[in-house]
Design a protein around this motif. Structure first.
Motif, PDB file in Angstrom:
ATOM      1  N   VAL A  15       0.839  -1.203   0.000  1.00 29.42           N
ATOM      2  CA  VAL A  15       0.000   0.000   0.000  1.00 29.42           C
ATOM      3  C   VAL A  15       0.873   1.252   0.000  1.00 29.42           C
ATOM      4  N   TYR A  16       1.918   1.258   0.821  1.00 31.66           N
ATOM      5  CA  TYR A  16       2.814   2.411   0.890  1.00 31.66           C
ATOM      6  C   TYR A  16       3.452   2.673  -0.485  1.00 31.66           C
ATOM      7  N   ARG A  17       3.971   1.626  -1.119  1.00 38.17           N
ATOM      8  CA  ARG A  17       4.625   1.797  -2.416  1.00 38.17           C
ATOM      9  C   ARG A  17       3.637   2.273  -3.478  1.00 38.17           C
ATOM     10  N   TYR A  18       2.417   1.764  -3.411  1.00 35.45           N
ATOM     11  CA  TYR A  18       1.382   2.219  -4.347  1.00 35.45           C
ATOM     12  C   TYR A  18       1.127   3.715  -4.135  1.00 35.45           C
ATOM     13  N   LEU A  19       0.944   4.109  -2.878  1.00 39.58           N
ATOM     14  CA  LEU A  19       0.684   5.521  -2.577  1.00 39.58           C
ATOM     15  C   LEU A  19       1.873   6.398  -2.954  1.00 39.58           C
ATOM     16  N   TYR A  20       3.075   5.924  -2.683  1.00 38.75           N
ATOM     17  CA  TYR A  20       4.255   6.714  -3.028  1.00 38.75           C
ATOM     18  C   TYR A  20       4.338   6.912  -4.542  1.00 38.75           C
ATOM     19  N   SER A  21       3.913   5.889  -5.294  1.00 32.21           N
ATOM     20  CA  SER A  21       3.969   6.008  -6.753  1.00 32.21           C
ATOM     21  C   SER A  21       3.047   7.101  -7.271  1.00 32.21           C
ATOM     22  N   ILE A  22       1.961   7.364  -6.554  1.00 37.64           N
ATOM     23  CA  ILE A  22       1.047   8.403  -7.044  1.00 37.64           C
ATOM     24  C   ILE A  22       1.234   9.746  -6.344  1.00 37.64           C
ATOM     25  N   THR A  23       1.814   9.759  -5.144  1.00 36.03           N
ATOM     26  CA  THR A  23       1.989  11.022  -4.428  1.00 36.03           C
ATOM     27  C   THR A  23       3.389  11.609  -4.579  1.00 36.03           C
ATOM     28  N   GLN A  24       4.389  10.759  -4.747  1.00 37.12           N
ATOM     29  CA  GLN A  24       5.791  11.180  -4.785  1.00 37.12           C
ATOM     30  C   GLN A  24       6.197  11.916  -3.514  1.00 37.12           C
ATOM     31  N   ASN A  25       5.586  11.526  -2.384  1.00 35.48           N
ATOM     32  CA  ASN A  25       5.861  12.181  -1.114  1.00 35.48           C
ATOM     33  C   ASN A  25       5.855  11.113  -0.032  1.00 35.48           C
ATOM     34  N   ALA A  26       7.023  10.861   0.568  1.00 34.80           N
ATOM     35  CA  ALA A  26       7.158   9.781   1.539  1.00 34.80           C
ATOM     36  C   ALA A  26       6.293  10.009   2.781  1.00 34.80           C
ATOM     37  N   SER A  29       2.640   9.613   1.912  1.00 31.64           N
ATOM     38  CA  SER A  29       2.363   8.195   1.654  1.00 31.64           C
ATOM     39  C   SER A  29       2.232   7.420   2.954  1.00 31.64           C
ATOM     40  N   GLU A  30       3.086   7.717   3.914  1.00 32.61           N
ATOM     41  CA  GLU A  30       3.011   7.050   5.215  1.00 32.61           C
ATOM     42  C   GLU A  30       1.706   7.404   5.925  1.00 32.61           C
ATOM     43  N   GLU A  31       1.356   8.674   5.892  1.00 34.03           N
ATOM     44  CA  GLU A  31       0.112   9.123   6.525  1.00 34.03           C
ATOM     45  C   GLU A  31      -1.104   8.467   5.863  1.00 34.03           C
ATOM     46  N   LEU A  32      -1.097   8.419   4.530  1.00 37.16           N
ATOM     47  CA  LEU A  32      -2.218   7.819   3.811  1.00 37.16           C
ATOM     48  C   LEU A  32      -2.269   6.300   3.989  1.00 37.16           C
ATOM     49  N   THR A  33      -1.120   5.681   4.179  1.00 32.90           N
ATOM     50  CA  THR A  33      -1.095   4.241   4.465  1.00 32.90           C
ATOM     51  C   THR A  33      -1.796   3.980   5.789  1.00 32.90           C
ATOM     52  N   GLN A  34      -1.497   4.801   6.781  1.00 36.53           N
ATOM     53  CA  GLN A  34      -2.159   4.655   8.079  1.00 36.53           C
ATOM     54  C   GLN A  34      -3.670   4.866   7.935  1.00 36.53           C
ATOM     55  N   GLU A  35      -4.051   5.879   7.190  1.00 41.05           N
ATOM     56  CA  GLU A  35      -5.471   6.160   6.962  1.00 41.05           C
ATOM     57  C   GLU A  35      -6.143   4.994   6.232  1.00 41.05           C
ATOM     58  N   THR A  36      -5.436   4.418   5.281  1.00 37.52           N
ATOM     59  CA  THR A  36      -5.968   3.277   4.528  1.00 37.52           C
ATOM     60  C   THR A  36      -6.296   2.118   5.463  1.00 37.52           C
ATOM     61  N   PHE A  37      -5.376   1.797   6.349  1.00 39.80           N
ATOM     62  CA  PHE A  37      -5.620   0.666   7.253  1.00 39.80           C
ATOM     63  C   PHE A  37      -6.674   1.011   8.311  1.00 39.80           C
ATOM     64  N   TYR A  38      -6.768   2.260   8.671  1.00 42.60           N
ATOM     65  CA  TYR A  38      -7.839   2.674   9.587  1.00 42.60           C
ATOM     66  C   TYR A  38      -9.194   2.474   8.909  1.00 42.60           C
ATOM     67  N   GLN A  39      -9.299   2.930   7.660  1.00 42.99           N
ATOM     68  CA  GLN A  39     -10.550   2.770   6.912  1.00 42.99           C
ATOM     69  C   GLN A  39     -10.851   1.289   6.665  1.00 42.99           C
ATOM     70  N   ALA A  40      -9.818   0.517   6.383  1.00 45.87           N
ATOM     71  CA  ALA A  40     -10.005  -0.923   6.152  1.00 45.87           C
ATOM     72  C   ALA A  40     -10.528  -1.603   7.413  1.00 45.87           C
ATOM     73  N   ILE A  60      -8.907   1.475  -1.440  1.00 46.93           N
ATOM     74  CA  ILE A  60      -9.124   2.348  -0.274  1.00 46.93           C
ATOM     75  C   ILE A  60      -8.058   3.439  -0.260  1.00 46.93           C
ATOM     76  N   ALA A  61      -6.814   3.049  -0.548  1.00 44.53           N
ATOM     77  CA  ALA A  61      -5.703   4.008  -0.565  1.00 44.53           C
ATOM     78  C   ALA A  61      -5.934   5.078  -1.634  1.00 44.53           C
ATOM     79  N   LYS A  62      -6.418   4.667  -2.797  1.00 47.10           N
ATOM     80  CA  LYS A  62      -6.673   5.622  -3.875  1.00 47.10           C
ATOM     81  C   LYS A  62      -7.757   6.619  -3.455  1.00 47.10           C
ATOM     82  N   ARG A  63      -8.801   6.119  -2.801  1.00 44.82           N
ATOM     83  CA  ARG A  63      -9.858   7.027  -2.324  1.00 44.82           C
ATOM     84  C   ARG A  63      -9.307   7.993  -1.274  1.00 44.82           C
TER      85      ARG A  63
END
Length: 166
Positions: A15-26, A29-40, A60-63
């Motif tokens: 999930v982190y690598r996917y998010l990093y690929s679209i955000t280009q911001n480490a 990406s880490e913050e959104l990874t946490q949010e993704t697992f919270y939503q999951a 979920i990460a894309k949303r």
């Protein structure tokens, strides 16, 4: 079903690598990874098993990323202090402009591609994901991801030579 701890251990890196690929911001990406697992965790009961868990998590990460983009549309992206700051020593404005023009041309070429090819290209180029990981995220085979990437490169190269003639 795996526990949330096991899910996080097994899929957080993907999930982190996917998010990093679209955000280009480490950090983002880490913050959104946490949010993704919270939503999951909140919606795990809605997972029907019609796709792989990694695909579901990446959706979920894309949303979460789209939500972040919408939130930031309301904020100025650059502060006035940043606009007024002088260029750092050793920076060559001419090289910066040329580099930005090359990037702009590449993004124009990417924009011309169909949605699936565009996503494969972003994941491979920006996220540096393997073809197997890309196939897994998009619910396709590794070979499909490899062929789609190759065809995307061909289309971009063809498009670039046509633009240079204009």
């Amino acid at each position: 079903m795996e526990s949330m701890e096991q899910l996080y251990e097994n899929y957080a890196q993907t999930v982190y690598r996917y998010l990093y690929s679209i955000t280009q911001n480490a950090d983002l990406s880490e913050e959104l990874t946490q949010e993704t697992f919270y939503q999951a965790m909140k919606t795990i009961h809605q997972f029907r098993g019609e796709c792989k868990l990694s695909v579901w998590l990446c959706q979920i990460a894309k949303r979460a990323w789209y939500k972040e983009l919408n939130k930031n549309k309301r904020k100025p992206s650059v502060s006035l202090d940043e606009l007024e700051a002088p260029l750092p020593a050793g920076r060559d404005p001419e090289k910066d402009v040329l580099h930005n023009e090359e990037k702009l041309a590449m993004f124009r070429a990417l924009h011309q591609l169909d949605a699936k090819t565009k996503e494969v290209m972003y994941l491979r180029l920006s996220g540096e994901l393997s073809f197997a990981e890309i196939g897994d995220i998009l619910g396709q085979s590794e070979n499909w991801a490899r062929v789609t990437f190759y065809r995307g490169k061909q289309k971009m190269t063809k498009g670039r030579s046509e633009w240079n003639r204009d």
